[in-house]
Design a protein around this motif. Structure first.
Motif, PDB file in Angstrom:
ATOM      1  N   ASP A 130       3.191   7.697   2.394  1.00 47.18           N
ATOM      2  CA  ASP A 130       3.016   6.724   3.476  1.00 47.18           C
ATOM      3  C   ASP A 130       3.914   5.514   3.287  1.00 47.18           C
ATOM      4  N   LYS A 178      -3.489   2.385   2.300  1.00 47.32           N
ATOM      5  CA  LYS A 178      -4.003   1.276   3.113  1.00 47.32           C
ATOM      6  C   LYS A 178      -2.819   0.579   3.748  1.00 47.32           C
ATOM      7  N   LYS A 179      -3.076  -0.110   4.840  1.00 45.01           N
ATOM      8  CA  LYS A 179      -2.005  -0.831   5.529  1.00 45.01           C
ATOM      9  C   LYS A 179      -1.307  -1.818   4.596  1.00 45.01           C
ATOM     10  N   SER A 180      -2.112  -2.443   3.704  1.00 41.26           N
ATOM     11  CA  SER A 180      -1.563  -3.510   2.859  1.00 41.26           C
ATOM     12  C   SER A 180      -0.500  -3.005   1.891  1.00 41.26           C
ATOM     13  N   LYS A 201       7.592   3.910  11.847  1.00 41.00           N
ATOM     14  CA  LYS A 201       6.176   4.221  11.997  1.00 41.00           C
ATOM     15  C   LYS A 201       5.974   5.673  11.584  1.00 41.00           C
ATOM     16  N   SER A 217       6.891   4.563   5.829  1.00 39.98           N
ATOM     17  CA  SER A 217       6.704   3.348   6.621  1.00 39.98           C
ATOM     18  C   SER A 217       7.760   2.288   6.319  1.00 39.98           C
ATOM     19  N   LEU A 269       1.861  -0.824   2.703  1.00 39.13           N
ATOM     20  CA  LEU A 269       3.009  -0.247   3.397  1.00 39.13           C
ATOM     21  C   LEU A 269       4.204  -1.178   3.572  1.00 39.13           C
ATOM     22  N   SER A 270       4.591  -1.891   2.537  1.00 39.79           N
ATOM     23  CA  SER A 270       5.817  -2.674   2.591  1.00 39.79           C
ATOM     24  C   SER A 270       6.287  -2.886   1.166  1.00 39.79           C
TER      25      SER A 270
END
Lengths: 554, 306
Positions: free
Chosen positions: B100, A284-286, B108, B104, A288-289
């Motif tokens: 991912d 999920k995007k959440s 990107k 990332s 990715l950090s």
């Protein structure tokens, strides 16, 4: 099939050897703790009258739901009181010990590939499970006998050898019930965390089922006895000493173990019956950090602790209505929750409830703050554990600076300190107001004043948090010692009611000692500002050292 | 600093009294595949961790892209991809999630590239990391690395858990990156891999670099073990160039021969009526032991013997 159990004996010896320290410690804690508390009841409630009065306060649905039925009312002996208040908890403690014990030697061994090594030797297919269960039987038998003898040896009048042995045996059997449950879930789930989690869930369900039965009026014995915990309590230890629950428990254990063996015999190694469901193929995007990862890793812990804090707050709130009866007239108890002697002497029946609820509120605020510190320290220690397990370098070698990496975890730790304090305060308020009615709760248990007193402890929590970060930065190899400091802070808070025990300067090492007892005293904003400043300095120093040291892999 | 992608100058790292690295000097040029070989415990991983700024050099310097490895670590990391030797992942995350996340953190993600690599390495990205074997965890790190568009790839024994088929896939990936003009720093203790992939090699032993050079320059690395049996007893073999370490075995003789001398040697021995011929590349440890045993005995009696 022949030879299914070949070499079980040698494996038992091997397991007991691996267990020689950890299980010994568990047994000693359980037995010694039980022995220490037994004479305490006699001191606190020296005569039959005070005990009978106390029994009357226990006989309300909320207390019974928490601790089980009250047996022996009218002639409420120290023994009756002891088994009524202690047996349930000690059985659950034994259950926890057994869940870890059995999972450690079955599913965990399989997951780590150790079981495969053993299986490739001339051992029977079921020998490993068999050995784990036999070891659990031996360990629980030792615990049962020591507990029985130990309690009898305390010499408390109403705690005779027969009743004490029954108490020990019930504890051992309750332990074995959860050993069997863990053995079963070790077959069903294909990984250690799953087997442990499901076993703990069962423990919780067994507690809740008996609570649901006990809380009814009249008590629904049939429902309570579905839970092995409720069943064991029906022995009425030190009152009637019924033996029949012992036999039923043995039968339950046998049935669960037979099912576990059956399942073990028809499955392949490393497999479970609960299919491991596939996870996400993409993140999920959440996630990715670096911060997203920290949140993900700590999310479960924070949610679970949030629920725990809320539930603990709610359970304290629920007894607020009868708080004066619950605490009773025992001067020792009043001292423990911090009421000074001169106030106890001057207390009248009219203001008794208000005084006790105020002091009680202050007492549990500091206790709950200590519990709430656990998830905060866990969050702050996470980056160190990630570093130790070789996982921090994945992130740190990908363009994330040390500062940014550590900051994510530190931020979560600070935020969770606020979350935990609010969870307790809200839990307290909601249950207190639902039990007593909005009008019935004392001023000090209104939401506003609860939040005020709980949040006023934050700067003390932050100092301990700051120490954690400093230790991670400066002494990474010794960072585990922060739990030692935490233990010291707990100890200082527990003996807070007895200020003469230690020299005054020792108490000053704990940041908790600088927090004013709201609502008894006014908030001391100077101290709060100083503590917050200290926490900030400690945190900054931690970052400074973390930035300029090597990663340490052990 | 010139145009070196990576350079260490007298890089020394001590842990307390223990000296892990003692004046390591290395240079990797742009577009080069550099093999960093040495036995286990020689200091390969410590060198890499210094280059990544995870460990700080006690003395000397380490630089990447001309930047200081410790001070400018974050800047450097934006342009490198790293696969650690011991890949530990998060039990609750799936392989796909980890890939991912890793990609990332730098840029990107290129979905197409990612899918292609996952397929190539035959990885199931929906499985939780706790269920992965060592090889599968390594695949996760490799996919994340090769899916990244970096200038320098630092790979620490990346194939130690892979089966031969996957080693092949790995070699293809390295080949592709090389074609794109990327630089690769590959640590390994498998000679065959280094031989196939690397332009230049550095050898590290007991914390210091013994030799660097092209494979041609380090000819002893490409020796082959031969084990032969003949009808007539062989004589005069020691006179053939490139042959060394002749030993009598039960039925014949064993010796080592340099790769490019093989035609001469085979012609020579065929005169004696060969009944059995066995050849295989020696293990790194074996080569090292033979090559360095003499200096070891004479110079370092304290550290020798290993």
């Amino acid at each position: 099939m022949r030879g299914n159990f070949t070499n079980t004996g040698k494996l038992v010896k091997f397991i007991l050897r691996r267990e020689r320290i950890i299980s010994t410690v568990w047994i000693l804690i359980i037995v010694l703790f039980s022995m220490v508390l037994a004479p305490g009841i006699n001191t606190m409630f020296p005569d039959i009258e005070t005990r009978n009065n106390f029994a009357a306060t226990l006989e309300n649905p909320i207390m019974i739901a928490m601790m089980g039925p009250v047996y022996g009312v009218g002639d409420y002996t120290a023994g009756a009181m002891y088994s009524g208040m202690m047996l349930l908890w000690i059985m659950m403690t034994a259950g926890i010990m057994n869940i870890f014990l059995v999972v450690r030697h079955t599913r965990a061994d399989e997951e780590k590939g150790r079981a495969e090594v053993v299986r490739s030797l001339p051992t029977g297919r079921l020998a490993n499970l068999n050995a784990a269960i036999i070891s659990a039987v031996i360990i629980n038998a030792v615990m049962a006998v020591l507990l029985g003898l130990g309690l009898a040896a305390t010499g408390v009048e109403s705690m005779d050898l027969g009743g004490s042995m029954l108490y020990g045996v019930l504890t051992g059997l309750a332990g074995l019930v959860f050993a069997a449950v863990a053995a079963l879930f070790s077959q069903l789930s294909s990984y250690k965390g799953g087997a442990t989690g499901l076993s703990f869930l069962t423990l919780g369900v067994f507690y809740m089922v008996r609570a649901a039965g006990d809380a009814q009026m009249p008590i629904n014995n049939a429902l309570s006895c579905i839970s092995p915990l409720g069943l064991a309590q029906r022995s009425e230890v030190y009152v009637q000493n019924y033996i029949y629950p012992v036999f039923i428990l043995i039968a339950i254990i046998a049935v669960i173990i037979i099912i576990a063996f059956k399942l073990n015999s028809i499955r392949d190694i490393d497999q479970g019956f609960i299919p491991a469901k596939p996870g996400r193929k993409e993140a999920k995007k959440s996630l990715l950090s670096s911060f997203g990862l920290s949140v993900r890793l700590l999310k479960t812990s924070i949610i679970v602790w949030f629920i725990v804090m809320f539930a603990l707050g709610a359970s304290y709130g629920s007894i607020l209505g009868e708080i004066d009866e619950f605490v009773g007239d025992s001067p020792e108890y009043l001292t423990v929750i911090g009421i000074p002697e001169e106030i106890v002497e001057k207390m009248t029946d009219a203001d008794k409830k208000e005084i006790i609820s105020k002091y009680f509120g202050v007492f549990i605020t500091s206790m709950m703050t200590l519990v709430g510190l656990i998830p905060v320290i866990i969050a702050a220690m996470k980056p160190r554990n990630e570093e130790k397990d070789n996982r921090a370098e994945h992130i740190l070698a990908r363009g994330i600076s040390r500062t940014k990496y550590l900051f994510g975890y530190v931020l979560i730790a600070y935020i969770s300190s606020i979350i935990m304090q609010c969870a307790t305060a809200v839990g307290l308020y909601l249950s207190a107001s639902s039990v007593a009615g909005e009008a019935g709760i004392p001023e000090s248990f209104m939401l506003g004043s609860l939040l005020k007193s709980y949040l006023s402890y934050l700067p003390a929590m932050w100092v301990i948090l700051g120490f954690t970060i400093l230790v991670i930065g400066l002494l990474p190899k010794a960072s585990g010692m922060i739990w030692g400091y935490y233990g010291f802070v707990c100890f200082m808070s527990f003996i807070g009611g007895f200020p003469d025990l230690l020299p005054a300067w020792v108490a000053k090492i704990s940041p908790m000692s600088y927090i004013a007892k709201v609502p008894l005293d006014d908030i001391n904003f100077t101290n709060l500002a100083l503590l917050t400043g200290l926490a900030a300095v400690l945190t900054a120093l931690g970052f400074f050292h973390y930035r300029k040291r090597d990663l340490v892999y052990h | 600093m010139g145009n070196f992608m990576l350079e260490t100058k007298d890089l020394t790292k001590r842990f307390g009294k223990f000296t892990a690295l003692d004046k390591v000097n290395l240079q990797v040029k742009e577009g080069e595949v550099f093999g960093f070989i040495g036995p286990n415990g020689a200091g390969k991983t410590t060198t890499i961790r210094c280059l990544l700024g995870i460990l700080q050099a006690t003395e000397g310097s380490a630089s990447v892209f001309g930047l200081d490895a410790w001070k400018d670590a974050v800047e450097i990391h934006k342009r490198i991809a790293y696969v650690p030797g011991d890949v530990n992942l998060w039990a609750n995350l799936t392989g796909g999630e980890v890939i991912d996340l890793f990609v990332s953190l730098r840029q990107k993600s290129d979905k197409e590239k990612r899918e292609k690599l996952i397929k190539k390495f035959e990885l199931d990205p929906s499985k939780k990391c706790r269920t992965y074997s060592k090889g599968n965890r390594q695949k996760v790190a490799l996919v994340a690395a090769f899916a990244s568009d970096a200038d320098l790839y630092i790979l620490d024994e990346p194939t130690s858990g892979l089966d031969p088929l996957m080693e092949q896939v790995f070699q293809e990936c390295v080949g592709e990156k090389k074609k794109e003009g990327k630089s690769i720093f590959l640590s390994s203790h498998i000679l065959l891999e280094v031989e196939k992939l690397c332009d230049r090699v550095g050898i590290i032993r007991e914390g210091s670099v013994a030799q660097t050079g092209t494979l041609d320059e380090l000819r002893f690395l490409t020796r082959i073990n031969m084990n032969i049996e003949t009808r007539e007893a062989i004589t005069g073999l020691e006179a053939v160039s490139g042959v060394s370490g002749i030993e009598k075995t039960v039925k014949g003789i064993a010796f080592q021969v340099e790769n490019e001398q093989i035609p001469e040697v085979v012609t020579f021995i065929s005169k004696f009526g060969v009944t059995r011929l066995e050849s295989k590349p020696p293990a790194l440890e074996e080569l090292f032991m033979k090559h360095y045993s003499n200096e070891n005995v004479s110079t370092t009696s304290a550290t020798g013997g290993e």
